[in-house]
Scaffold this motif. Structure first.
Motif, PDB file in Angstrom:
ATOM      1  N   ASP A 111     -21.650   1.484  12.197  1.00 21.41           N
ATOM      2  CA  ASP A 111     -21.588   1.096  13.604  1.00 21.41           C
ATOM      3  C   ASP A 111     -20.323   0.283  13.891  1.00 21.41           C
ATOM      4  O   ASP A 111     -19.675   0.457  14.934  1.00 21.41           O
ATOM      5  CB  ASP A 111     -22.823   0.275  13.983  1.00 21.41           C
ATOM      6  N   SER A 112     -19.975  -0.608  12.969  1.00 24.42           N
ATOM      7  CA  SER A 112     -18.821  -1.481  13.177  1.00 24.42           C
ATOM      8  C   SER A 112     -17.514  -0.701  13.203  1.00 24.42           C
ATOM      9  O   SER A 112     -16.694  -0.875  14.114  1.00 24.42           O
ATOM     10  CB  SER A 112     -18.774  -2.549  12.077  1.00 24.42           C
ATOM     11  N   VAL A 113     -17.301   0.187  12.232  1.00 25.65           N
ATOM     12  CA  VAL A 113     -16.029   0.915  12.189  1.00 25.65           C
ATOM     13  C   VAL A 113     -15.946   1.954  13.293  1.00 25.65           C
ATOM     14  O   VAL A 113     -14.868   2.184  13.866  1.00 25.65           O
ATOM     15  CB  VAL A 113     -15.790   1.572  10.803  1.00 25.65           C
ATOM     16  N   GLU A 114     -17.063   2.572  13.634  1.00 24.67           N
ATOM     17  CA  GLU A 114     -17.050   3.593  14.683  1.00 24.67           C
ATOM     18  C   GLU A 114     -16.794   3.004  16.062  1.00 24.67           C
ATOM     19  O   GLU A 114     -16.132   3.618  16.903  1.00 24.67           O
ATOM     20  CB  GLU A 114     -18.376   4.354  14.671  1.00 24.67           C
ATOM     21  N   LYS A 115     -17.278   1.793  16.285  1.00 21.15           N
ATOM     22  CA  LYS A 115     -17.107   1.145  17.584  1.00 21.15           C
ATOM     23  C   LYS A 115     -15.957   0.145  17.610  1.00 21.15           C
ATOM     24  O   LYS A 115     -15.610  -0.380  18.671  1.00 21.15           O
ATOM     25  CB  LYS A 115     -18.401   0.425  17.968  1.00 21.15           C
ATOM     26  N   GLY A 116     -15.385  -0.133  16.442  1.00 25.04           N
ATOM     27  CA  GLY A 116     -14.349  -1.154  16.367  1.00 25.04           C
ATOM     28  C   GLY A 116     -14.882  -2.531  16.717  1.00 25.04           C
ATOM     29  O   GLY A 116     -14.166  -3.379  17.248  1.00 25.04           O
ATOM     30  N   ALA A 117     -16.154  -2.756  16.407  1.00 22.72           N
ATOM     31  CA  ALA A 117     -16.837  -3.987  16.800  1.00 22.72           C
ATOM     32  C   ALA A 117     -17.007  -4.921  15.600  1.00 22.72           C
ATOM     33  O   ALA A 117     -17.011  -4.482  14.448  1.00 22.72           O
ATOM     34  CB  ALA A 117     -18.211  -3.645  17.384  1.00 22.72           C
ATOM     35  N   PRO A 118     -17.148  -6.228  15.871  1.00 19.66           N
ATOM     36  CA  PRO A 118     -17.375  -7.188  14.779  1.00 19.66           C
ATOM     37  C   PRO A 118     -18.647  -6.855  14.008  1.00 19.66           C
ATOM     38  O   PRO A 118     -19.621  -6.348  14.568  1.00 19.66           O
ATOM     39  CB  PRO A 118     -17.495  -8.532  15.501  1.00 19.66           C
ATOM     40  N   LEU A 119     -18.623  -7.148  12.738  1.00 16.38           N
ATOM     41  CA  LEU A 119     -19.793  -6.988  11.882  1.00 16.38           C
ATOM     42  C   LEU A 119     -20.589  -8.281  11.955  1.00 16.38           C
ATOM     43  O   LEU A 119     -20.071  -9.346  11.645  1.00 16.38           O
ATOM     44  CB  LEU A 119     -19.339  -6.695  10.455  1.00 16.38           C
ATOM     45  N   THR A 120     -21.847  -8.207  12.362  1.00 15.73           N
ATOM     46  CA  THR A 120     -22.613  -9.414  12.639  1.00 15.73           C
ATOM     47  C   THR A 120     -23.052 -10.187  11.394  1.00 15.73           C
ATOM     48  O   THR A 120     -22.816 -11.396  11.312  1.00 15.73           O
ATOM     49  CB  THR A 120     -23.848  -9.079  13.503  1.00 15.73           C
ATOM     50  N   PRO A 121     -23.702  -9.570  10.388  1.00 17.60           N
ATOM     51  CA  PRO A 121     -24.192 -10.352   9.250  1.00 17.60           C
ATOM     52  C   PRO A 121     -23.078 -11.076   8.487  1.00 17.60           C
ATOM     53  O   PRO A 121     -23.281 -12.169   7.974  1.00 17.60           O
ATOM     54  CB  PRO A 121     -24.865  -9.294   8.364  1.00 17.60           C
ATOM     55  N   VAL A 122     -21.914 -10.458   8.399  1.00 13.85           N
ATOM     56  CA  VAL A 122     -20.751 -11.065   7.753  1.00 13.85           C
ATOM     57  C   VAL A 122     -19.665 -11.069   8.815  1.00 13.85           C
ATOM     58  O   VAL A 122     -19.152 -10.010   9.154  1.00 13.85           O
ATOM     59  CB  VAL A 122     -20.294 -10.250   6.525  1.00 13.85           C
ATOM     60  N   PRO A 123     -19.297 -12.211   9.354  1.00 12.64           N
ATOM     61  CA  PRO A 123     -18.384 -12.244  10.512  1.00 12.64           C
ATOM     62  C   PRO A 123     -16.991 -11.696  10.196  1.00 12.64           C
ATOM     63  O   PRO A 123     -16.055 -12.439   9.918  1.00 12.64           O
ATOM     64  CB  PRO A 123     -18.340 -13.731  10.883  1.00 12.64           C
ATOM     65  N   ARG A 124     -16.864 -10.403  10.210  1.00 13.69           N
ATOM     66  CA  ARG A 124     -15.590  -9.729   9.973  1.00 13.69           C
ATOM     67  C   ARG A 124     -15.372  -8.678  11.049  1.00 13.69           C
ATOM     68  O   ARG A 124     -16.321  -8.184  11.649  1.00 13.69           O
ATOM     69  CB  ARG A 124     -15.582  -9.041   8.606  1.00 13.69           C
ATOM     70  N   VAL A 125     -14.115  -8.325  11.251  1.00 16.19           N
ATOM     71  CA  VAL A 125     -13.738  -7.308  12.224  1.00 16.19           C
ATOM     72  C   VAL A 125     -12.961  -6.215  11.497  1.00 16.19           C
ATOM     73  O   VAL A 125     -12.022  -6.516  10.751  1.00 16.19           O
ATOM     74  CB  VAL A 125     -12.871  -7.906  13.350  1.00 16.19           C
ATOM     75  N   PRO A 126     -13.325  -4.933  11.669  1.00 18.34           N
ATOM     76  CA  PRO A 126     -12.595  -3.859  10.983  1.00 18.34           C
ATOM     77  C   PRO A 126     -11.218  -3.645  11.595  1.00 18.34           C
ATOM     78  O   PRO A 126     -11.031  -3.780  12.807  1.00 18.34           O
ATOM     79  CB  PRO A 126     -13.494  -2.634  11.201  1.00 18.34           C
ATOM     80  N   ALA A 127     -10.252  -3.327  10.733  1.00 20.95           N
ATOM     81  CA  ALA A 127      -8.889  -3.039  11.185  1.00 20.95           C
ATOM     82  C   ALA A 127      -8.276  -2.040  10.221  1.00 20.95           C
ATOM     83  O   ALA A 127      -8.607  -2.021   9.025  1.00 20.95           O
ATOM     84  CB  ALA A 127      -8.047  -4.315  11.230  1.00 20.95           C
ATOM     85  N   LEU A 128      -7.402  -1.194  10.721  1.00 19.38           N
ATOM     86  CA  LEU A 128      -6.723  -0.213   9.882  1.00 19.38           C
ATOM     87  C   LEU A 128      -5.341  -0.720   9.497  1.00 19.38           C
ATOM     88  O   LEU A 128      -4.610  -1.260  10.329  1.00 19.38           O
ATOM     89  CB  LEU A 128      -6.603   1.126  10.606  1.00 19.38           C
ATOM     90  N   TYR A 129      -4.998  -0.531   8.243  1.00 16.97           N
ATOM     91  CA  TYR A 129      -3.684  -0.928   7.736  1.00 16.97           C
ATOM     92  C   TYR A 129      -2.861   0.329   7.495  1.00 16.97           C
ATOM     93  O   TYR A 129      -3.225   1.175   6.677  1.00 16.97           O
ATOM     94  CB  TYR A 129      -3.841  -1.718   6.438  1.00 16.97           C
ATOM     95  N   GLU A 130      -1.773   0.453   8.239  1.00 16.44           N
ATOM     96  CA  GLU A 130      -0.846   1.586   8.113  1.00 16.44           C
ATOM     97  C   GLU A 130      -1.540   2.933   8.281  1.00 16.44           C
ATOM     98  O   GLU A 130      -1.079   3.952   7.759  1.00 16.44           O
ATOM     99  CB  GLU A 130      -0.118   1.537   6.768  1.00 16.44           C
ATOM    100  N   GLY A 131      -2.678   2.942   8.972  1.00 13.34           N
ATOM    101  CA  GLY A 131      -3.382   4.192   9.217  1.00 13.34           C
ATOM    102  C   GLY A 131      -3.911   4.869   7.978  1.00 13.34           C
ATOM    103  O   GLY A 131      -4.217   6.073   7.999  1.00 13.34           O
ATOM    104  N   ARG A 132      -4.070   4.109   6.899  1.00 18.50           N
ATOM    105  CA  ARG A 132      -4.511   4.747   5.653  1.00 18.50           C
ATOM    106  C   ARG A 132      -5.626   3.999   4.931  1.00 18.50           C
ATOM    107  O   ARG A 132      -6.277   4.554   4.050  1.00 18.50           O
ATOM    108  CB  ARG A 132      -3.328   4.915   4.698  1.00 18.50           C
ATOM    109  N   MET A 133      -5.863   2.730   5.291  1.00 18.21           N
ATOM    110  CA  MET A 133      -6.898   1.977   4.593  1.00 18.21           C
ATOM    111  C   MET A 133      -7.563   0.981   5.535  1.00 18.21           C
ATOM    112  O   MET A 133      -6.962   0.486   6.496  1.00 18.21           O
ATOM    113  CB  MET A 133      -6.335   1.248   3.370  1.00 18.21           C
ATOM    114  N   LEU A 134      -8.839   0.725   5.247  1.00 19.91           N
ATOM    115  CA  LEU A 134      -9.655  -0.153   6.065  1.00 19.91           C
ATOM    116  C   LEU A 134      -9.592  -1.579   5.535  1.00 19.91           C
ATOM    117  O   LEU A 134      -9.753  -1.820   4.339  1.00 19.91           O
ATOM    118  CB  LEU A 134     -11.108   0.344   6.054  1.00 19.91           C
ATOM    119  N   GLU A 135      -9.351  -2.506   6.446  1.00 18.54           N
ATOM    120  CA  GLU A 135      -9.400  -3.926   6.111  1.00 18.54           C
ATOM    121  C   GLU A 135     -10.462  -4.602   6.972  1.00 18.54           C
ATOM    122  O   GLU A 135     -10.858  -4.080   8.015  1.00 18.54           O
ATOM    123  CB  GLU A 135      -8.044  -4.595   6.362  1.00 18.54           C
ATOM    124  N   TRP A 136     -10.906  -5.754   6.511  1.00 11.67           N
ATOM    125  CA  TRP A 136     -11.889  -6.534   7.272  1.00 11.67           C
ATOM    126  C   TRP A 136     -11.310  -7.918   7.499  1.00 11.67           C
ATOM    127  O   TRP A 136     -11.180  -8.702   6.569  1.00 11.67           O
ATOM    128  CB  TRP A 136     -13.216  -6.609   6.519  1.00 11.67           C
TER     129      TRP A 136
END
Length: 206
Positions: free
Chosen positions: A170-195
């Motif tokens: 849900d978090s990565v598909e919506k680009g929304a914050p992850l509630t249980p662990v306060p992190r936000v998904p972000a893409l690095y160089e369009g090739r890897m997922l960061e939190w």
């Protein structure tokens, strides 16, 4: 409601599909699933039977290609990298050694069930050695915990792995914050997922 949550295999496939489309480097780091013989070797090494969630995860992916630097992909689980069978055994041996050392030092109450336990089965590790694990203790069966060497006690993040995967998807598909662990998904160089850690939670470990 729990009845609305898909099975763990379906959730992993959903997450894998998102990685393939949006974080191809992370997707390429995933290794094929391991055969039943490797599962038995793991259980023999642990000394107890695996929770079905660990079995399911390993059947899909026997870890990732471990990265040599933080700019390399493969740490898409909140900054942690999935472990293969050998990695799980190694990390578990480290936890057991911590338990044994604590007992010899008379510090069992400070360690066992707090920062290490024989019945914790690590399934992901970050570059500093911190772990995500599936709890195999009877009263904590299947819980997802996070053990950091900088914290005096572990944190329970999710009561089950399917709930973890549901939240991640849900978090990565919506680009929304992850509630249980306060992190936000972000893409690095369009090739890897960061939190990224959320600003209001900047006191927590990244």
């Amino acid at each position: 409601m729990a009845t609305d949550i898909p099975g763990l295999t379906e959730l992993w496939q959903r997450f894998d599909g998102w990685l393939a489309e949006h974080a191809p480097g992370d997707h390429e780091s995933l290794r094929p699933g391991c055969p039943d013989g490797e599962i038995k070797r793991l259980e023999d090494g642990l000394g107890f039977s695996l929770h079905e969630d660990v079995r399911t995860t390993l059947a899909l992916h026997n870890g990732v290609t471990m990265r040599g630097a933080s700019t390399e992909p493969g740490a898409f689980l909140l900054g942690y990298s999935l472990l293969d069978v050998d990695g799980i055994l190694e990390a578990h041996r480290d936890l057991v050694a911590m338990v044994e050392d604590a007992r010899e030092a008379g510090e069992e109450d400070l360690v066992v069930g707090r920062i290490a336990d024989r019945q914790w089965v690590p399934f992901a590790r970050d570059v500093s050695g911190d772990l995500l694990f599936v709890d195999h203790r009877h009263h904590h069966w299947g819980e997802i915990g996070e053990m950091s060497f900088g914290d005096p006690e572990y944190r329970m993040l999710w009561p089950r792995m399917d709930l973890m995967l549901m939240d991640l998807c849900d978090s990565v598909e919506k680009g929304a914050p992850l509630t249980p662990v306060p992190r936000v998904p972000a893409l690095y160089e369009g090739r890897m997922l960061e939190w990224h850690i959320r600003p209001h939670d900047s006191s927590r470990r990244a």
